[in-house]
Design an enzyme around this catalytic site. Structure first.
Site, short mmCIF file in Angstrom:
data_model
loop_
_atom_site.label_atom_id
_atom_site.label_comp_id
_atom_site.label_asym_id
_atom_site.label_seq_id
_atom_site.Cartn_x
_atom_site.Cartn_y
_atom_site.Cartn_z
N LYS A 52 40.85 19.34 -67.58
CA LYS A 52 39.51 19.85 -67.26
C LYS A 52 39.44 21.34 -67.57
O LYS A 52 38.44 21.83 -68.11
CB LYS A 52 39.19 19.58 -65.78
CG LYS A 52 38.91 18.11 -65.48
CD LYS A 52 38.91 17.79 -64.00
CE LYS A 52 38.85 16.27 -63.76
NZ LYS A 52 38.95 15.87 -62.36
N GLN A 96 40.51 17.85 -56.51
CA GLN A 96 41.10 16.68 -57.17
C GLN A 96 41.64 15.71 -56.13
O GLN A 96 42.34 16.10 -55.20
CB GLN A 96 42.22 17.15 -58.12
CG GLN A 96 42.82 16.05 -58.99
CD GLN A 96 41.83 15.48 -60.00
OE1 GLN A 96 40.91 16.15 -60.46
NE2 GLN A 96 42.01 14.22 -60.35
N ASP A 119 31.26 16.61 -59.09
CA ASP A 119 31.84 15.27 -59.06
C ASP A 119 30.84 14.24 -58.53
O ASP A 119 31.08 13.03 -58.65
CB ASP A 119 33.07 15.25 -58.13
CG ASP A 119 34.39 15.34 -58.89
OD1 ASP A 119 34.43 14.92 -60.05
OD2 ASP A 119 35.36 15.83 -58.29
N1 GUN Z 1 40.63 11.59 -59.01
C1 GUN Z 1 40.43 10.57 -59.88
N2 GUN Z 1 39.23 10.73 -60.49
C2 GUN Z 1 38.68 11.86 -59.99
C3 GUN Z 1 37.46 12.54 -60.24
O1 GUN Z 1 36.61 12.12 -61.03
N3 GUN Z 1 37.27 13.68 -59.53
C4 GUN Z 1 38.18 14.16 -58.64
N4 GUN Z 1 37.89 15.28 -57.98
N5 GUN Z 1 39.32 13.54 -58.39
C5 GUN Z 1 39.57 12.40 -59.07
#
Ligand code: GUN
Length: 293
Positions: A52, A96, A119
């Site tokens: 990211k 995350q 998110d």
């Molecule tokens: N863990 C797995 N997928 C995601 C996501 O899209 N966002 C976040 N913050 N954690 C994740």
């Protein structure tokens, strides 16, 4: 069968954001800024967060990753989230997941400002989605909508079957596909671990979206000929012959299903790359809101 290529599609979306962003920067606006908090040392989570950041920087965004030790207290994490919520120069914040077991993931998710919740996990954004109102939508389902749109795949009036009811993918996906809009208007069936005779449902699908985390689960005899099949699975399978020690396998048996599907996403190279493009798109939206556009 047409391969739904996440790489080219994601690049096109990122190029269009970049073009628009360059125009804004030329007018004197600041850069967008995405912050991520990573608690602990989970290998897959580190890879995702690093990716990211790489993608954010490549697009000309600022990026901050806050790496906290696994034994960080919930109170300390909440304090960090509040600092970022209060920082007017940060547009988007992701924490995350998975978080360490001593943390309440729901509590943490709800502490993120809904205006920075790129998110789309906050109750307010999930609620807006459920009502069909505008808000931040979870990046994987949003990326899948962008993919369907990029390939001009008709959805209106189609039967969409989603496998998996997670808050991150399955549930928001089922809402997006059923909502009214240019992409959506489907009749949706949501299957999950308690569904009986799942193959009865999947065989009815014009569009089949699979997000259950069981590698190779969907076989050719579960797919209606000509269906559009979207594979969200990305399970790490141990493989000592590879430098990384693993390879990525989707929830769909690619070799079998490619013989019956009309469109199919590969793993890797499909939905995963769209997720990042959608996250960058959400961050760009948060940024434009913040600079008053
Ligand atoms: N863990 C797995 N997928 C995601 C996501 O899209 N966002 C976040 N913050 N954690 C994740």
């Amino acid at each position: 069968m047409v391969l739904l290529d996440g790489k080219t599609t994601a690049e096109k979306i990122k190029d269009s954001i970049k073009l628009e962003l360059n125009g804004l920067i030329a007018k004197g606006h600041r850069k967008p800024h995405l912050a991520a908090i990573l608690v602990g040392e989970d290998g897959a989570s580190r890879t995702y967060v690093d990716s990211k950041e790489r993608n954010s920087l490549a697009l000309g965004y600022d990026s901050t990753i806050l790496r906290l030790p696994v034994n960080t207290s919930e109170v300390d994490l909440l304090a960090e989230i509040n600092k970022i919520n209060d920082n007017p120069l940060i547009d988007g914040l992701i924490v995350q997941s998975p978080l360490p077991a001593h943390m309440n993931e729901t509590l943490i998710t709800q502490a993120i400002s809904p205006l920075k919740d790129v998110d789309g996990f906050h109750y307010i954004n999930m609620g807006k989605l459920a009502r069909g109102d505008k808000g931040f939508v979870s990046a994987t389902p949003l990326g899948i909508m962008m993919m369907l749109e990029a390939y001009n795949i008709p959805t209106s009036g189609k039967h969409c079957v989603v496998i998996g009811r997670s808050n991150i993918v399955g549930r928001p996906m089922s809402l997006l596909m059923s909502n009214s809009g240019p992409y959506g208007n489907c009749t949706v069936t949501l299957c999950h671990s308690k569904t009986v005779h799942i193959e009865h449902h999947t065989r009815q699908a014009d569009i089949l979206i699979v997000a259950l985390g069981k590698p190779g689960f969907v076989k050719a005899n579960m797919v209606k000929p000509g269906a559009v099949v979207i594979d969200v699975g990305i399970t790490r399978v141990d493989d000592a012959s590879r430098k990384s020690g693993f390879y990525l396998k989707g929830d769909v048996d690619f070799e079998e299903v490619k013989e019956v599907a009309s469109y199919l996403t590969p793993v890797p190279g499909g939905v995963g790359l769209m997720t990042i493009a959608a996250l960058l798109s959400n961050t760009f939206t948060a940024y434009k809101n913040n600079i008053g556009l």
